[in-house]
Design an enzyme around this catalytic site. Sequence first.
Site, PDB file in Angstrom:
ATOM      1  N   ASP A 231       0.785  -1.269   0.049  1.00 41.77           N
ATOM      2  CA  ASP A 231       0.052  -0.043   0.024  1.00 41.77           C
ATOM      3  C   ASP A 231       0.683   1.326   0.003  1.00 41.77           C
ATOM      4  O   ASP A 231       1.420   1.346   1.056  1.00 41.77           O
ATOM      5  CB  ASP A 231      -0.888   0.295   1.208  1.00 41.77           C
ATOM      6  CG  ASP A 231      -1.669   1.079   1.179  1.00 41.77           C
ATOM      7  OD1 ASP A 231      -2.894   1.058   0.782  1.00 41.77           O
ATOM      8  OD2 ASP A 231      -1.314   2.333   1.725  1.00 41.77           O
TER       9      ASP A 231
ATOM     10  N   TYR B 188       3.084   9.839  -0.527  1.00 40.65           N
ATOM     11  CA  TYR B 188       4.184   9.289   0.149  1.00 40.65           C
ATOM     12  C   TYR B 188       5.550   9.572  -0.279  1.00 40.65           C
ATOM     13  O   TYR B 188       6.520   9.347   0.277  1.00 40.65           O
ATOM     14  CB  TYR B 188       4.129   7.695   0.503  1.00 40.65           C
ATOM     15  CG  TYR B 188       2.828   7.331   0.988  1.00 40.65           C
ATOM     16  CD1 TYR B 188       1.770   8.361   1.883  1.00 40.65           C
ATOM     17  CD2 TYR B 188       2.408   6.245   1.206  1.00 40.65           C
ATOM     18  CE1 TYR B 188       0.643   7.976   2.329  1.00 40.65           C
ATOM     19  CE2 TYR B 188       1.186   5.543   1.815  1.00 40.65           C
ATOM     20  CZ  TYR B 188       0.303   6.840   2.419  1.00 40.65           C
ATOM     21  OH  TYR B 188      -0.905   6.440   2.859  1.00 40.65           O
TER      22      TYR B 188
ATOM     23  N   LYS C 239      -2.890   5.804  -4.362  1.00 35.96           N
ATOM     24  CA  LYS C 239      -4.038   6.663  -4.255  1.00 35.96           C
ATOM     25  C   LYS C 239      -3.738   8.157  -4.841  1.00 35.96           C
ATOM     26  O   LYS C 239      -2.670   8.553  -5.255  1.00 35.96           O
ATOM     27  CB  LYS C 239      -4.011   6.888  -2.734  1.00 35.96           C
ATOM     28  CG  LYS C 239      -4.033   5.765  -1.776  1.00 35.96           C
ATOM     29  CD  LYS C 239      -4.096   5.905  -0.341  1.00 35.96           C
ATOM     30  CE  LYS C 239      -3.827   4.660   0.415  1.00 35.96           C
ATOM     31  NZ  LYS C 239      -2.509   4.669   0.899  1.00 35.96           N
TER      32      LYS C 239
ATOM     33  N   HIS D 165      -7.756   9.270  -2.181  1.00 35.22           N
ATOM     34  CA  HIS D 165      -7.137   9.302  -0.750  1.00 35.22           C
ATOM     35  C   HIS D 165      -8.038   9.910   0.354  1.00 35.22           C
ATOM     36  O   HIS D 165      -8.305   9.524   1.348  1.00 35.22           O
ATOM     37  CB  HIS D 165      -5.926   9.891  -0.986  1.00 35.22           C
ATOM     38  CG  HIS D 165      -4.707   9.339   0.014  1.00 35.22           C
ATOM     39  ND1 HIS D 165      -3.556   9.590  -0.245  1.00 35.22           N
ATOM     40  CD2 HIS D 165      -4.802   9.197   1.422  1.00 35.22           C
ATOM     41  CE1 HIS D 165      -2.591   9.168   1.028  1.00 35.22           C
ATOM     42  NE2 HIS D 165      -3.619   8.892   1.820  1.00 35.22           N
TER      43      HIS D 165
HETATM   44  P1  NDP Z   1       0.702   1.369  11.839  1.00 37.53           P
HETATM   45  O1  NDP Z   1      -0.149   1.464  12.735  1.00 37.53           O
HETATM   46  O2  NDP Z   1       0.977   0.411  10.613  1.00 37.53           O
HETATM   47  O3  NDP Z   1       2.105   1.596  12.621  1.00 37.53           O
HETATM   48  C1  NDP Z   1       3.406   1.760  12.099  1.00 37.53           C
HETATM   49  C2  NDP Z   1       4.413   1.887  13.327  1.00 37.53           C
HETATM   50  O4  NDP Z   1       4.519   0.915  14.008  1.00 37.53           O
HETATM   51  C3  NDP Z   1       5.780   2.273  12.797  1.00 37.53           C
HETATM   52  O5  NDP Z   1       6.471   3.017  13.417  1.00 37.53           O
HETATM   53  C4  NDP Z   1       6.536   0.923  13.061  1.00 37.53           C
HETATM   54  O6  NDP Z   1       7.931   1.180  13.081  1.00 37.53           O
HETATM   55  C5  NDP Z   1       5.936   0.220  14.089  1.00 37.53           C
HETATM   56  N1  NDP Z   1       5.607  -1.042  14.065  1.00 37.53           N
HETATM   57  C6  NDP Z   1       5.408  -1.827  12.991  1.00 37.53           C
HETATM   58  N2  NDP Z   1       5.195  -3.126  13.176  1.00 37.53           N
HETATM   59  C7  NDP Z   1       5.873  -3.304  14.635  1.00 37.53           C
HETATM   60  C8  NDP Z   1       6.038  -4.230  15.600  1.00 37.53           C
HETATM   61  N3  NDP Z   1       5.937  -5.474  14.966  1.00 37.53           N
HETATM   62  N4  NDP Z   1       6.263  -4.033  16.808  1.00 37.53           N
HETATM   63  C9  NDP Z   1       6.624  -2.660  17.024  1.00 37.53           C
HETATM   64  N5  NDP Z   1       6.381  -1.743  16.239  1.00 37.53           N
HETATM   65  C10 NDP Z   1       5.948  -1.837  15.217  1.00 37.53           C
HETATM   66  O7  NDP Z   1       0.985   2.953  11.270  1.00 37.53           O
HETATM   67  P2  NDP Z   1       0.871   3.690   9.776  1.00 37.53           P
HETATM   68  O8  NDP Z   1       0.270   5.116  10.035  1.00 37.53           O
HETATM   69  O9  NDP Z   1       2.035   3.564   9.305  1.00 37.53           O
HETATM   70  O10 NDP Z   1      -0.178   2.836   9.017  1.00 37.53           O
HETATM   71  C11 NDP Z   1      -0.173   1.548   8.015  1.00 37.53           C
HETATM   72  C12 NDP Z   1      -0.316   2.235   6.709  1.00 37.53           C
HETATM   73  O11 NDP Z   1      -1.597   2.552   6.313  1.00 37.53           O
HETATM   74  C13 NDP Z   1       0.417   3.205   6.267  1.00 37.53           C
HETATM   75  O12 NDP Z   1       1.954   2.879   6.143  1.00 37.53           O
HETATM   76  C14 NDP Z   1      -0.221   3.731   4.931  1.00 37.53           C
HETATM   77  O13 NDP Z   1       0.229   2.466   3.996  1.00 37.53           O
HETATM   78  C15 NDP Z   1      -1.508   3.329   5.094  1.00 37.53           C
HETATM   79  N6  NDP Z   1      -2.190   4.843   5.764  1.00 37.53           N
HETATM   80  C16 NDP Z   1      -3.142   5.414   4.998  1.00 37.53           C
HETATM   81  C17 NDP Z   1      -3.783   6.506   5.218  1.00 37.53           C
HETATM   82  C18 NDP Z   1      -4.951   6.878   4.605  1.00 37.53           C
HETATM   83  O14 NDP Z   1      -5.429   8.258   4.793  1.00 37.53           O
HETATM   84  N7  NDP Z   1      -5.429   6.298   3.466  1.00 37.53           N
HETATM   85  C19 NDP Z   1      -3.585   7.090   6.434  1.00 37.53           C
HETATM   86  C20 NDP Z   1      -2.287   6.554   7.209  1.00 37.53           C
HETATM   87  C21 NDP Z   1      -1.660   5.364   6.577  1.00 37.53           C
HETATM   88  P3  NDP Z   1       9.045   0.819  11.941  1.00 37.53           P
HETATM   89  O15 NDP Z   1       8.713   1.081  10.666  1.00 37.53           O
HETATM   90  O16 NDP Z   1      10.239   1.557  12.591  1.00 37.53           O
HETATM   91  O17 NDP Z   1       9.430  -0.693  12.126  1.00 37.53           O
END
Ligand code: NDP
Length: 275
Positions: A47, A52, A77, A110
């Site tokens: 995704d 981004y 998106k 989006h």
């Molecule tokens: P998430 O809820 O997926 O959390 C991501 C965070 O959690 C990062 O800091 C990552 O750290 C950490 N993390 C991931 N796995 C673990 C684990 N197993 N243990 C501990 N920490 C962990 O947040 P997002 O906001 O990134 O949402 C996911 C996706 O949703 C986005 O990347 C995007 O693709 C989408 N999105 C869409 C939106 C929209 O408007 N349509 C808005 C926001 C997000 P690290 O990477 O450092 O490991």
Amino acid sequence: MAIFKEQVTLNDGQNIPKLGLGVWQATQEQASIAVREALQHGYQLIDTAAIYENEQGVGRGIQESGVKREDVFVTTKVWNDAHGGEATAIALEQSLERLKLDYVDLYLIHWPVPSTDKYVETWQNLISLKEKGLVRSIGVSNFHEAHLRRLLNETGVTPAINQIEIHPYFQQRPLRAVNQELNIRTQSWSPLAQNKAIEDEVIKTIALKHNKTTAQIIIRWHLQNDLILIPKTVTPTRIKENFDVFNFELDDEDLKRISLLDRGERLGPDPDLFG
Ligand code: NDP
């Protein structure tokens, strides 16, 4: 018709993997490595979004993974500045160029951006792009009930997906029910609450019981609630950890305890006001 390992079928007949990788806030370099690692590990859903600024990295990661195009489901998106007119088709063309793909599996609006009121026109544009074969499925993100009903009333075409903020602290049950009523699949963004739920005491207890990590418990909660999700991580060990969730199940009591964590805590902006 693409067949994936753990999948659901959308209202347009296309299949989508239940669990994927999100790459918001990953740099081009981080996205390319994370996507390559994830695909080589068995992920089949990625995704991204024009905003981004890592579509090139995603495209490189797909190429370097050696995984066949038909075995990867790619979502991108259209950003708020490309609503309506010719702008949407141009935005998709640019995304495809950056991704080095000739189609994406899913193209989403989006945000609805009610202030400019061009989301119906943008939806018409997505319908045309699908007819041209440049995208396999079309959907929306951050749409509320009124936005969804307007699309349906004015175009007669139902989005395949509504990608919205969902995590244990913001469970969005009413909007999920609307999606279900309209035959739209719900996809969870920020499924881990941007890692705020990782340290939750209730989830820690459940994790201990199953000998799993808290992230794995949260991911299972989404899956067992029929949600498609895209947790983001650029950390190779977490890429594996987040995918190692198909060998256990939460019981009714676990699910109930997590459902009680809902506190209406939105992390992103309110879609009625954003853009
Ligand atoms: P998430 O809820 O997926 O959390 C991501 C965070 O959690 C990062 O800091 C990552 O750290 C950490 N993390 C991931 N796995 C673990 C684990 N197993 N243990 C501990 N920490 C962990 O947040 P997002 O906001 O990134 O949402 C996911 C996706 O949703 C986005 O990347 C995007 O693709 C989408 N999105 C869409 C939106 C929209 O408007 N349509 C808005 C926001 C997000 P690290 O990477 O450092 O490991």
